[in-house]
Design an enzyme around this catalytic site. Structure first.
Site, mmCIF file in Angstrom:
data_model
loop_
_atom_site.group_PDB
_atom_site.id
_atom_site.type_symbol
_atom_site.label_atom_id
_atom_site.label_comp_id
_atom_site.label_asym_id
_atom_site.label_seq_id
_atom_site.Cartn_x
_atom_site.Cartn_y
_atom_site.Cartn_z
ATOM 1 N N ARG A 5 46.972 14.556 17.054
ATOM 2 C CA ARG A 5 46.253 14.362 15.777
ATOM 3 C C ARG A 5 45.085 15.337 15.739
ATOM 4 O O ARG A 5 44.040 15.108 16.338
ATOM 5 C CB ARG A 5 45.696 12.933 15.688
ATOM 6 C CG ARG A 5 46.725 11.810 15.795
ATOM 7 C CD ARG A 5 46.069 10.451 15.582
ATOM 8 N NE ARG A 5 44.939 10.216 16.460
ATOM 9 C CZ ARG A 5 45.000 9.628 17.649
ATOM 10 N NH1 ARG A 5 46.149 9.184 18.116
ATOM 11 N NH2 ARG A 5 43.900 9.477 18.368
ATOM 12 N N CYS A 24 14.204 21.458 1.692
ATOM 13 C CA CYS A 24 13.919 20.501 0.619
ATOM 14 C C CYS A 24 15.241 19.992 0.028
ATOM 15 O O CYS A 24 16.317 20.379 0.474
ATOM 16 C CB CYS A 24 13.089 21.161 -0.474
ATOM 17 S SG CYS A 24 11.634 22.036 0.146
ATOM 18 N N ASP A 57 16.665 20.625 -2.862
ATOM 19 C CA ASP A 57 17.450 21.595 -3.641
ATOM 20 C C ASP A 57 17.341 23.020 -3.126
ATOM 21 O O ASP A 57 17.965 23.922 -3.689
ATOM 22 C CB ASP A 57 16.952 21.638 -5.090
ATOM 23 C CG ASP A 57 16.633 20.266 -5.625
ATOM 24 O OD1 ASP A 57 17.536 19.417 -5.557
ATOM 25 O OD2 ASP A 57 15.495 20.040 -6.061
ATOM 26 N N ARG A 62 36.078 1.057 19.826
ATOM 27 C CA ARG A 62 35.926 1.177 18.382
ATOM 28 C C ARG A 62 37.101 0.385 17.804
ATOM 29 O O ARG A 62 37.319 -0.740 18.219
ATOM 30 C CB ARG A 62 35.925 2.675 18.014
ATOM 31 C CG ARG A 62 35.127 3.012 16.786
ATOM 32 C CD ARG A 62 34.989 4.522 16.589
ATOM 33 N NE ARG A 62 36.263 5.154 16.241
ATOM 34 C CZ ARG A 62 36.392 6.456 15.932
ATOM 35 N NH1 ARG A 62 35.337 7.254 15.932
ATOM 36 N NH2 ARG A 62 37.562 6.958 15.628
#
Ligand SMILES: *Cc1c(COP(=O)(O)O)cnc(C)c1O
Length: 376
Positions: A224, A315, A317, A136
Site C-alpha cells: 500500500r 501570516c 495570506d 491504532r
C-alpha cells in the site's frame, strides 16, 4: 519567468512523475500495487492521481473513508478500491453497492456490513484488519479468533467474500526498529489463525511505502504505497536512490519587492530585524493556504535562481522573504518547493525547516491555491 498560464499562486502536479513512480515501485516490489490517494491524493488531487496510477498499472487504489471511495467511483474509477476508516452508522450500503472493498476491525462492524448487504442486495467484499502493535485501528489480537470466525460464517452464508487480511506498521521508516520484526511475527500468526478457520483471502498486506521499499519480507501479496508514489522519501536517511520524481511544485508570483533599511523589523511581532540594508519580497500565500507558520524565519524559497529565506512570521495570506539586496520586479516567480532539480527547495526541505514530515507539507497545501496538471 513563469510558465503559462500565469496564476498568482498555484500547485502544479506532474502526472507523468506519478506514473513513473508507480511503475518504478511496482517493478521494485514485484507484488500487487495499491496506490494510496486518501486526503485528496496527499494534496495532489485524488481522482487525477488515481487515474494516473491506474494508467501505470496500480491494481488497487486505497483511501481512508467511504466518502473518498464513493468520490473515486463518481470520478469514473471502476477498479478495486479499499477503504479502511469508518465510524458506527456509516453508509456501508453505499460502499457495498459501489463495489468498494471495505475493512472491518470488529464483529460489530461485520454486523453493520451484514445489514448493509441486506439493503443493497449484493454480497460485500470485506477485508479484516488486525492491530499487530501500532495500537491504532484494527482488531486487538485477543479478539482476532472471534472476528475471523464471524467473517468465515458470513462468507459461508454468502453475505460477503473476505478478500483481504491486513495490518499496518508503526516504524517502517526506521528499518532497525524492533517493532518491525515483532509486528510481522504477529501478522504471520494472525494469517495462520485465519487460514485454519478456512479463510482464503486474495491479498495479505502489511507494507506502506517505507516497508515496500526497505523490507521485502513485509510485501506479502500487495503493498500500500502512498508517499513514495508522489516521489517523496518515506524514510529519509534510509531509502536508496530509486529515481523517484517529486510530483508537486508550489509556486506564486511576488506581490511586491522593496528595499529594507538596516534596523527595520519584519512581520508580526518583529521577530526578525535587518542588521544591514537589504531588500525583501512579498509572497502572497500564508498559513490560510497551508504554508506552515512553523516555517517562520527558517524555510527558503527560490526567486530568480537563488534561495531566499523567510524573514519574520508567516501570516495568514502572505510572508516576506529576504532578497539580499536584489530587486526583481513584482510578478517574478517564487518557487516554494518542487522536485529540487533546479536548485529549488523540496517538500523535504520545508519539512525539516518546519519540524514536520514531507507528508504533512504536501497534504496541507491548498486553501486559495489553484491546482494545475502537467506532463513533464
Ligand atoms: C496512509 C496509509 C498508507 C500509505 O502510507 P505511506 O507511508 O504514505 O506509503 C498505507 N496504509 C494505511 C493503512 C494508511 O493509512
Amino acid at each position: 519567468m513563469s510558465p503559462l498560464p500565469v496564476a498568482r499562486a498555484e500547485i502544479v502536479v506532474d502526472l507523468a512523475a506519478i506514473r513513473h513512480n508507480v511503475r518504478r515501485l511496482r517493478e521494485l516490489s514485484g507484488v500487487q500495487m495499491m496506490t494510496v490517494v486518501k486526503a485528496d491524493g496527499y494534496g495532489h488531487g485524488m481522482s487525477e492521481v488515481a487515474r494516473a496510477a491506474r494508467e501505470a498499472g496500480a491494481d488497487w487504489i486505497g483511501v481512508a473513508t467511504i466518502a473518498e471511495a464513493l468520490a473515486l467511483r463518481a470520478g469514473g474509477d471502476t477498479g478495486r478500491v479499499l477503504c479502511w476508516l469508518t465510524v458506527p452508522g456509516e453508509d456501508w450500503a453505499a460502499a457495498v453497492s459501489a463495489d468498494v472493498d471495505v475493512t472491518a476491525y470488529s464483529v460489530a462492524e461485520l454486523d453493520e456490513i451484514e445489514a448493509a448487504v441486506a439493503t443493497s442486495g449484493r454480497p460485500a467484499r470485506v477485508q479484516l484488519k488486525i492491530d499487530t502493535g501500532l495500537s491504532r485501528g484494527g482488531a486487538p489480537v485477543d479478539t482476532w479468533p472471534d472476528v475471523v470466525a464471524a467473517a468465515r460464517a458470513g462468507e459461508r452464508a454468502g453475505t460477503w467474500r473476505v478478500t483481504g487480511i491486513w495490518s499496518h506498521l508503526a516504524a517502517s521508516d526506521e528499518p532497525e526498529h524492533p517493532a518491525n520484526d515483532a509486528q510481522e511475527a504477529v501478522f504471520r500468526d494472525a494469517l495462520a489463525v485465519a487460514e485454519t478457520a478456512g479463510l482464503r483471502p486474495e491479498v495479505r498486506h502489511l507494507a506502506n511505502s517505507a516497508a515496500a521499499i526497505l523490507r521485502p519480507s513485509a510485501r506479502f501479496d500487495l503493498v500500500r504505497v502512498g508517499l513514495a508514489s508522489y516521489g517523496l522519501d518515506p524514510a529519509p536517511g534510509h531509502t536508496p536512490d530509486l529515481g523517484l520524481r517529486p510530483a508537486m511544485t508550489v509556486r506564486a508570483l511576488l506581490a511586491q519587492t522593496k528595499p529594507l533599511a538596516a534596523g527595520a523589523s519584519v512581520s508580526y511581532g518583529h521577530t526578525w530585524t535587518a542588521d544591514t540594508a537589504t531588500s525583501v519580497g512579498l509572497v502572497p500565500v500564508g498559513y490560510g493556504d497551508g504554508v506552515p507558520r512553523h516555517a517562520s524565519n527558517t524555510a527558503q524559497v527560490q526567486v530568480d535562481g537563488k534561495r531566499r529565506t523567510i524573514r519574520g512570521r508567516v501570516c495568514m495570506d502572505q510572508f516576506v522573504v529576504d532578497l539580499d539586496g536584489d530587486l526583481p520586479a513584482a510578478g517574478e516567480e517564487v518557487v516554494l518547493f518542487g522536485p529540487g532539480q533546479h536548485g529549488e527547495p523540496t517538500a523535504q526541505d520545508w519539512a525539516e525547516a518546519s519540524g514536520t514530515i514531507s507528508y504533512e507539507i504536501v497534504t496541507r497545501v491548498g486553501g486559495r491555491l489553484t491546482r494545475r496538471y502537467v506532463e513533464s
